[in-house]
Design an enzyme around this catalytic site. Structure first.
Site, PDB file in Angstrom:
ATOM      1  N   GLU A 161       0.818  -1.210   0.000  1.00 51.88           N
ATOM      2  CA  GLU A 161       0.000   0.000   0.000  1.00 51.88           C
ATOM      3  C   GLU A 161       0.854   1.263   0.000  1.00 51.88           C
ATOM      4  O   GLU A 161       2.028   1.238   0.360  1.00 51.88           O
ATOM      5  CB  GLU A 161      -0.920   0.038   1.235  1.00 51.88           C
ATOM      6  N   ARG A 186      -7.993   0.264  12.206  1.00 54.51           N
ATOM      7  CA  ARG A 186      -6.689   0.817  11.840  1.00 54.51           C
ATOM      8  C   ARG A 186      -6.876   1.840  10.729  1.00 54.51           C
ATOM      9  O   ARG A 186      -7.933   1.953  10.136  1.00 54.51           O
ATOM     10  CB  ARG A 186      -5.752  -0.289  11.350  1.00 54.51           C
ATOM     11  N   ASN A 193      -6.114   3.181   6.957  1.00 55.04           N
ATOM     12  CA  ASN A 193      -5.981   2.543   5.655  1.00 55.04           C
ATOM     13  C   ASN A 193      -5.381   3.553   4.670  1.00 55.04           C
ATOM     14  O   ASN A 193      -4.322   4.095   4.921  1.00 55.04           O
ATOM     15  CB  ASN A 193      -7.351   2.020   5.176  1.00 55.04           C
ATOM     16  N   ASP A 215     -11.915  -6.473   9.975  1.00 61.11           N
ATOM     17  CA  ASP A 215     -12.714  -7.494   9.311  1.00 61.11           C
ATOM     18  C   ASP A 215     -13.735  -6.819   8.402  1.00 61.11           C
ATOM     19  O   ASP A 215     -14.820  -6.425   8.831  1.00 61.11           O
ATOM     20  CB  ASP A 215     -13.415  -8.375  10.352  1.00 61.11           C
ATOM     21  N   ASN A 262     -10.844   4.617   0.592  1.00 59.40           N
ATOM     22  CA  ASN A 262      -9.770   4.385  -0.364  1.00 59.40           C
ATOM     23  C   ASN A 262      -9.788   5.488  -1.404  1.00 59.40           C
ATOM     24  O   ASN A 262     -10.593   6.421  -1.350  1.00 59.40           O
ATOM     25  CB  ASN A 262      -9.951   3.018  -1.046  1.00 59.40           C
ATOM     26  N   ASP A 304      -9.935   0.826  -5.395  1.00 60.45           N
ATOM     27  CA  ASP A 304      -8.932   0.781  -4.323  1.00 60.45           C
ATOM     28  C   ASP A 304      -8.113   2.072  -4.370  1.00 60.45           C
ATOM     29  O   ASP A 304      -8.667   3.148  -4.487  1.00 60.45           O
ATOM     30  CB  ASP A 304      -8.086  -0.477  -4.458  1.00 60.45           C
TER      31      ASP A 304
END
Length: 300
Positions: free
Chosen positions: A21, A108, A110, A128, A162, A214
């Site tokens: 990433e 968290r 991203n 999750d 994203n 993404d």
């Protein structure tokens, strides 16, 4: 400027990440940096020598940003500043810039990046993703917030934020939600003086295109490049939302892209490790025939 050439795609090095990433091109070092989220590593690949180095991180880093002397990292518990990494040594001690209070402990940071004025933007998500919980937020870290040790939540109700990117003039902000139940890319008008997005509207409905949206980048022509996760493509959309082209990546889960190379004419694409695909988790270099923009530096 766009050139009519057939794009080439090749793997760089033999690095393999669980989730590659946040690729960032460092012009001063002529090197690409990125993070492996579950591997808890910071990677660097030198363009001319091909040497790859990595450093262990104490937490998962969802995204990184260049600072004037080191790297800002949005991790599990907040945003930290790391000194410049040195090959063959451990990463120096991290300075906490801001703490974040998540809605749940299993969250968290991203995707994220700096705006053209040097503010660091990063979104949060639940580990999750199958839960589909819209508990993620998009946070802004500017100099004032950093002095106070905080980040400011600006947008909420996100599942998997994203696709964060900014137009060349900085006046349009792009953001996607890549969760399967959404697959939408939004555009916002952006106040460059205050760092405030407004006038949110649908830019692209990715349900009509291959792959979930993404990570993303913007080129010098103002076109928006988005990784089509699960479909093995990187798509280029014009500022008016028209699909201009799609470039196949030799693995199904490209994760994020960024322009780099000496002429900013290479699109680097990270990916996610899956099953028995030997190229999954690799990083690729694409020559798309267009150039990108220098990555902004965090201003503290």
């Amino acid at each position: 400027m766009q050139r009519n050439v057939e794009p080439t795609v090749e793997r760089i090095g033999n690095m393999q990440c669980g989730v590659g990433e946040s690729p960032i091109w460092h012009a001063g070092e002529q090197a690409l940096y990125w993070t492996d989220i579950p591997g808890r590593k910071l990677w660097r690949w030198n363009y001319f020598s091909g040497q790859a180095d990595s450093w262990a991180l104490p937490e998962m880093a969802g995204c990184i940003a260049m600072a004037s002397d080191g790297w800002a990292m949005a991790m599990e518990t907040g945003i930290f500043l790391a000194p410049p990494p040195r090959a063959g040594t451990q990463l120096g001690p991290l300075q906490r810039l801001a703490t974040v209070e998540h809605a749940r402990p299993d969250m968290r940071f991203n995707d994220g990046r700096c705006d053209r004025q040097g503010r660091f933007w990063a979104g949060t998500m639940v580990f999750d993703t199958s839960l589909g919980l819209p508990l993620g937020k998009l946070y802004r870290l500017d100099a004032e917030a950093a002095r106070a040790g905080r980040v400011d939540a600006v947008i909420d109700d996100l599942i998997v934020p994203n696709g964060l990117a900014f137009s060349p003039d900085g006046k349009t902000m792009y953001l996607s939600d890549s969760h399967a139940s959404r697959q939408i890319i939004w555009a916002f008008d952006y106040d460059v003086d205050t760092g405030t997005p407004y006038n949110r509207r649908v830019f692209i409905d990715m349900n009509s295109h291959p792959g979930r949206p993404d990570g993303a980048a913007v080129d010098a022509d103002g076109c928006y490049w988005i990784c089509g996760n699960d479909a093995g493509f990187v798509h280029r959309f014009t500022p008016d939302g028209r699909l201009d082209r799609s470039i196949a990546i030799p693995t199904s889960k490209p994760a994020m892209c960024a322009f780099g190379g000496p002429g900013l004419d290479t699109l680097f694409v990270t990916s996610i490790l899956i099953g028995d695909d030997p190229l999954s988790g690799a990083t690729f270099a694409v020559r798309p025939g267009v150039t990108g923009l220098p990555e902004p530096v965090l201003h503290l």
